[in-house]
Write an enzyme that holds these catalytic residues in place. Structure first.
Site, PDB file in Angstrom:
ATOM      1  N   GLY A   8       0.776  -1.291   0.085  1.00 35.21           N
ATOM      2  CA  GLY A   8      -0.053  -0.049   0.246  1.00 35.21           C
ATOM      3  C   GLY A   8       1.124   1.203  -0.141  1.00 35.21           C
ATOM      4  N   GLY A  11      -0.803   4.758  -0.822  1.00 40.49           N
ATOM      5  CA  GLY A  11      -1.916   5.480  -0.147  1.00 40.49           C
ATOM      6  C   GLY A  11      -1.306   6.617   0.867  1.00 40.49           C
ATOM      7  N   GLN A  12      -2.397   7.179   1.669  1.00 41.03           N
ATOM      8  CA  GLN A  12      -1.983   8.286   2.509  1.00 41.03           C
ATOM      9  C   GLN A  12      -0.732   8.064   3.260  1.00 41.03           C
ATOM     10  OE1 GLN A  12      -4.491   9.265   5.859  1.00 41.03           O
ATOM     11  NE2 GLN A  12      -3.843  11.435   6.000  1.00 41.03           N
ATOM     12  N   TYR A 143     -15.380  -1.362   9.107  1.00 40.42           N
ATOM     13  CA  TYR A 143     -14.041  -0.971   9.384  1.00 40.42           C
ATOM     14  C   TYR A 143     -13.643  -1.247  10.652  1.00 40.42           C
ATOM     15  CZ  TYR A 143     -10.060   2.233   9.491  1.00 40.42           C
ATOM     16  OH  TYR A 143      -8.917   2.892   9.748  1.00 40.42           O
ATOM     17  N   ILE A 173      -5.126  10.655  10.655  1.00 38.47           N
ATOM     18  CA  ILE A 173      -3.816  11.140  10.325  1.00 38.47           C
ATOM     19  C   ILE A 173      -3.726  12.238   9.261  1.00 38.47           C
ATOM     20  CG2 ILE A 173      -1.701  10.696   9.453  1.00 38.47           C
ATOM     21  CD1 ILE A 173      -2.305   8.846  11.926  1.00 38.47           C
TER      22      ILE A 173
HETATM   23  C1  AKB Z   1     -10.756   6.836   9.197  1.00 33.23           C
HETATM   24  O1  AKB Z   1     -11.461   7.885   9.401  1.00 33.23           O
HETATM   25  O2  AKB Z   1     -11.522   6.082   8.715  1.00 33.23           O
HETATM   26  C2  AKB Z   1      -9.447   6.649   9.650  1.00 33.23           C
HETATM   27  C3  AKB Z   1      -9.483   6.277  10.990  1.00 33.23           C
HETATM   28  C4  AKB Z   1      -9.366   7.187  12.017  1.00 33.23           C
HETATM   29  O3  AKB Z   1      -9.017   5.033  11.114  1.00 33.23           O
HETATM   30  N1  AKB Z   1      -8.868   7.990   9.259  1.00 33.23           N
END
Ligand code: AKB
Length: 318
Positions: A8, A11-12, A143, A173
């Protein structure tokens, strides 16, 4: 000397972590892993080796690990919280089936593995203020489900197979380099672009919605410092709370207004982002990270704001 694969890498976090690792360990020792369609460009491409490392195809990872004698993998493949809600099956496939493939390669070739968790691994029933290291983790988002599973699976591979897995729970982040995509905390990056462009910012979560946030240099240090930490001192592994600042939209707005006095902000609440943010901690307790591997952030909200505005002014004037 370490040989590292970053999965990755475009990515950011990956794009900056790869360059930081190259600075510390030497360009030729850090492979930028990418998926077709997201090839490294510019400095990332020119400064060191790169190769296809698709977590959904473990063979691609095994091939790079063998070719470059990789001993440490930073696995940053994941969908962020908002986009994972619209593609839950894909979030699982990348986050968990993908992690399984990475851990199997690590077990075969004896690699250490860093796979980030997140404040998203917590849920409404978690204590929201000074969230303890070891506490309730019952997230309601896909998530979050993948992040809790990441922590458990990583611990499982450590206990059962001795794979050296380590992780932190990243806050939102913030960086001026690569934009995040599809997260709940993205507003804390977008607001700086609005301030520098001179446009009014519209916050997607209410005033009073506090979340942990962190400036990118501290996030990179955390990942690298944890992977370098003396294993004997680690009582925890997957995953450490790390914290440096916590604010709501008003807090970051006021911090920016100190440097951009005519900056304006309004609100248009996004119900999904609000619900996710409400389920996450306001601020985590990171005592264990401080005690077990010496974690210490350098940026607070004001120092980050000053640096973000300076760097973005340069970037956006080009
Ligand atoms: C999100 O907002 O999904 C991420 C995190 C806090 O894991 N930046």
């Amino acid at each position: 000397m370490k040989n590292i694969l970053v999965i990755g890498s475009t990515g950011q976090i990956g794009s900056e972590l790869t360059m930081e690792l190259r600075k510390r360990y030497g360009n030729e020792h850090v492979v930028a892993g990418y998926i077709p369609g997201a090839e490294p460009k510019g400095d990332l491409k020119d400064s060191g080796p790169m190769g296809i490392a698709d977590v959904t195809d473990g063979e691609t990872i095994g091939k790079i690990v063998k070719e470059y004698k990789v001993d440490t993998i930073y696995n940053l493949a994941a969908l962020l919280s908002v986009v994972a809600e619209s593609k839950p099956a894909l979030a699982w496939k990348i986050g968990i089936d993908g992690l399984w493939n990475v851990l199997e390669v690590a077990r075969t070739y004896g690699c250490a593995v860093f796979t980030p968790s997140s404040i998203g691994s917590f849920g409404v029933s978690t204590p929201h203020v000074k969230t303890p290291q070891d506490t309730i983790q019952r997230p309601s988002t896909m998530y979050g489900v993948t992040k809790v599973t990441t922590e458990l699976l990583s611990d499982y591979y450590y206990v059962k197979y001795g794979v050296d897995t380590r992780s932190v729970r990243f806050p939102g982040i913030i960086s001026y380099k690569t934009l995040p995509g599809g997260g709940t905390t993205d507003y804390a990056v977008d607001i700086y672009y609005a301030a520098v462009r001179g446009t009014k910012f519209v916050a997607p979560v209410k005033a009073g919605t506090y979340m942990d946030m962190m400036y990118m240099p501290d996030a990179l240090n955390a990942a690298i410092q944890l992977m370098e930490a003396d294993a004997v001192r680690l009582k925890h592994r997957n995953a450490f709370n790390i914290a440096s600042m916590s604010f709501d939209p008003e807090g970051i707005y006021q911090a920016i207004k100190k440097y951009v006095p005519d900056f304006e902000m309004g609100y248009d609440i996004d119900p999904l982002k609000q619900a996710i943010a409400d389920s996450w901690p306001d601020c985590m307790d990171d005592t264990c990270a401080r005690e077990e591997w010496g974690w210490k952030p350098h940026y607070d909200l004001d120092a980050m704001t000053k640096d973000m505005l300076e760097k973005l002014r340069v970037k956006l004037s080009k």
